[in-house]
Design an enzyme around this catalytic site. Structure first.
Site: not given
Length: 622
Positions: A406, A200
């Site tokens: 996402s 991430k």
């Protein structure tokens, strides 16, 4: 006396500023009215014409909302504040209509002002160009310079010519974000970062000065996949071998040395182009192909904007009887609340979906996603409305555009089917939170915040910092959100949480890779998703409609007044000549735009819980 002088000076300057703006506004109105109501410049297409596909701007799924008057002022002042945008559907409509138009004999790819577009958009335009050629019509590309995006489209022409002093720039794909850690440290900004996911990397620009090894590993994989797609598709269109692409500086330098630094000759030798040709020679070629116009001076031709205005009705009418597949575009960063076109507002996008749900004639919905994500709360707001549409008995199909990662993947997860182009960037299933506090920055200025509170829970402040226990609480919240994300994907994709976690951790994939993991159902484009939605709804005959935010009567009037090709042409006559300032902006704009995009992203962090599903590295240089 001095105070009165400066006050009078200020009033004088303010009056002058308003006077100049009013004069400019008056000029625009007069020019627009003259152009709009003049019958002399009526757009027509002559027999044996050339359609000049002179695209100007970035290819997008949905035009960012700009006040029509502001847009006219920007055109008049040649401002670069808002980059031009080209609606992908408009390009496809123009090429497809021209293919069936017997008056159009040649398609001229004039791509010098095409700023760029993701591979998925270039692919569908290339398909339309190939269909134009299959109708027995000729396609010619000419330019003084070809960027990577421009060349992708040019490679599908019957012939590619380049100015003798021109160049072709094919250099692969890259992702080089800006990193701000040292800058934030120098400003004494305290960073409180909460994240889950090995890969991430969305928050890395705030906490590092370089890209982490994990991020580099992941980015090389999906960028390499995109580059392979680009090479194979261009090589097939030309055709030539994959060895034609120079990937090392040694090979490139050797070839440039062989032509003594002549980039145009290098492009010719490397078979990027078929011939070197000046604009005047191109002009003569078109005359040979379609003949002279009535005046005997040049050849019959029509521009992209003019042809689009001619074929596109000012008002779209729906058949009140026909059953429909509704398309809703979700483009941009996902933020909470209501937003204009160009951003995805949780409430405003959910409202568009609700409109489709309540329309009895709409039997299926296609959600066209072009987003790297954003607010987790807003993403869930949109997903809830998707569930409501499905509960109403209407299938929903997700059609992924350039990026659906996402939060973009979050809103796709609960649809009946997920379609994506082979080059779509998706995945990035991870969560982060970020809070910047300025207690140390203010301290440097001698500014402090102090007081009392009835509870310890009210002690957090951007001016006083955050207690360690609050930091721990936020981290728990982010971890809980990540668990919700992978649980959601596991449920909707019929996968185990362990299997999802293995391909999640914030890692980015291309659609071809994601399909192998079960994250998407099929590879295809928007038209394929529309056909799939119609099939799920058992529709044989249907109309495709786009549900979008409606303009007010005032906005619609101004858009029609300032948006026509004739009005734009009239306004262009008032535009000032290029200046040194504009030249400087041209050199600096790649840097300033990157900084502005990062600052704008921080400004869009408005999730009520401070939790985000956002992919920053999904932005790739084409």
């Amino acid at each position: 006396m001095i105070g009165k002088f400066f006050k009078a000076l200020w009033h004088g300057l303010n009056f002058s500023r308003r006077l100049v703006l009013n004069i400019i506004f008056f000029i625009i109105i007069v020019a627009a009215l003259i152009a709009a109501f003049s019958g002399k410049d009526e757009i027509t297409v002559s027999e044996n014409s050339v359609l000049r596909l002179n695209l100007n701007g970035y290819l997008v799924e949905e035009l960012t909302y700009i006040d029509p008057l502001d847009a006219a002022l920007q055109d008049l002042s040649e401002s670069n504040d808002q980059p031009h945008e080209i609606l992908l559907d408009d390009v496809l409509e123009v090429i497809n209509r021209a293919r069936k138009d017997d008056r159009i004999q040649v398609l001229w790819l004039d791509l010098e002002n095409l700023y760029g577009g993701h591979l998925d958009k270039l692919e569908v335009i290339a398909q339309a160009i190939d269909e134009f050629k299959s109708a027995g019509k000729k396609v010619i590309a000419h330019g003084s310079y070809y960027s990577q995006s421009q060349y992708y489209l040019a490679s599908h022409a019957d012939s590619i010519s380049l100015h003798p002093y021109g160049a072709v720039k094919i250099q692969g794909f890259a992702s080089y974000p800006l990193y701000f850690k040292d800058a934030l440290d120098k400003l004494k900004v305290t960073q409180h970062i909460f994240r889950v996911g090995t890969y991430k990397s969305a928050i890395e620009p705030l906490i590092r000065n370089d890209m982490s090894d994990a991020a580099k590993e992941a980015n090389r994989l999906w960028l390499g996949e995109l580059w392979q797609q680009y090479k194979h598709e261009v090589a097939e269109a030309r055709p030539f071998g994959l060895d034609n692409f120079d990937e090392t500086l040694n090979d490139y330098e050797m070839k440039i040395q062989a032509v003594q630094g002549d980039f145009a000759q290098y492009a010719l030798n490397n078979r990027w182009v078929d011939e070197l040709k000046t604009d005047q020679q191109l002009h003569n070629e078109f005359i040979e192909l379609v003949g002279l116009d009535k005046r005997g001076k040049t050849f019959n031709h029509i521009s992209f904007d003019e042809y689009l205005e001619m074929i596109k009705p000012p008002v779209q009418f729906e058949n009140p009887v026909t059953e429909k597949v509704a398309v809703i575009v979700a483009r941009g960063t996902i933020v909470d609340g209501k937003q204009k076109a160009g951003k995805i507002g949780g409430d405003s996008t959910a409202a568009l979906l609700k409109k489709a749900r309540l329309n009895d004639k709409v039997k299926a919905v296609v959600l066209r996603i072009d987003s790297g994500g954003g607010s987790m709360f807003a993403s869930e707001t949109i997903r809830n409305e998707i569930l409501a549409i499905k509960a109403a008995g209407k299938p929903v199909v997700a059609s992924m555009g350039s990026v659906a990662a996402s939060g973009g993947y979050w809103i796709a997860a609960s649809t009946n089917e997920i379609w994506a182009a082979p080059s779509t960037i998706t995945g990035s299933i991870g969560v982060f939170g970020a809070i910047l506090t300025f207690e140390n920055s203010l301290k440097e200025l001698g500014i402090y915040s102090d007081g009392v509170s009835t509870t310890e829970l009210n002690s957090m402040s951007l001016t006083r910092g955050i207690d360690k226990q609050i930091v721990d609480i936020y981290q728990l919240s982010v971890e809980n959100s990540y668990d919700k994300f992978i649980s959601l994907v596991a449920k909707e994709r019929n996968m185990t949480k362990e299997a999802v976690d293995k391909v999640a951790q914030g890692r980015v994939w291309t659609a071809t890779q994601a399909k192998e993991f079960g994250l998407i159902d099929n590879l295809g484009y928007k038209k394929d998703a529309i056909e799939a939605a119609a099939k799920l709804a058992n529709l044989d005959f249907y109309e495709v409609i786009t549900i979008e935010q409606e303009l007010s009567e005032k906005e619609q009037l101004l858009r029609e007044l300032f948006g026509s090709a004739m009005v734009k042409s009239a306004l262009a006559g008032f535009a000032p000549t290029p200046s040194i300032v504009k030249l400087a902006n041209g050199y600096l704009s790649p840097i300033t735009s990157q900084v502005e995009q990062n600052l704008e992203l921080l400004n869009q962090f408005n999730d009520p819980n401070g939790t985000y599903v956002r992919c920053l590295v999904c932005e790739v240089s084409f």
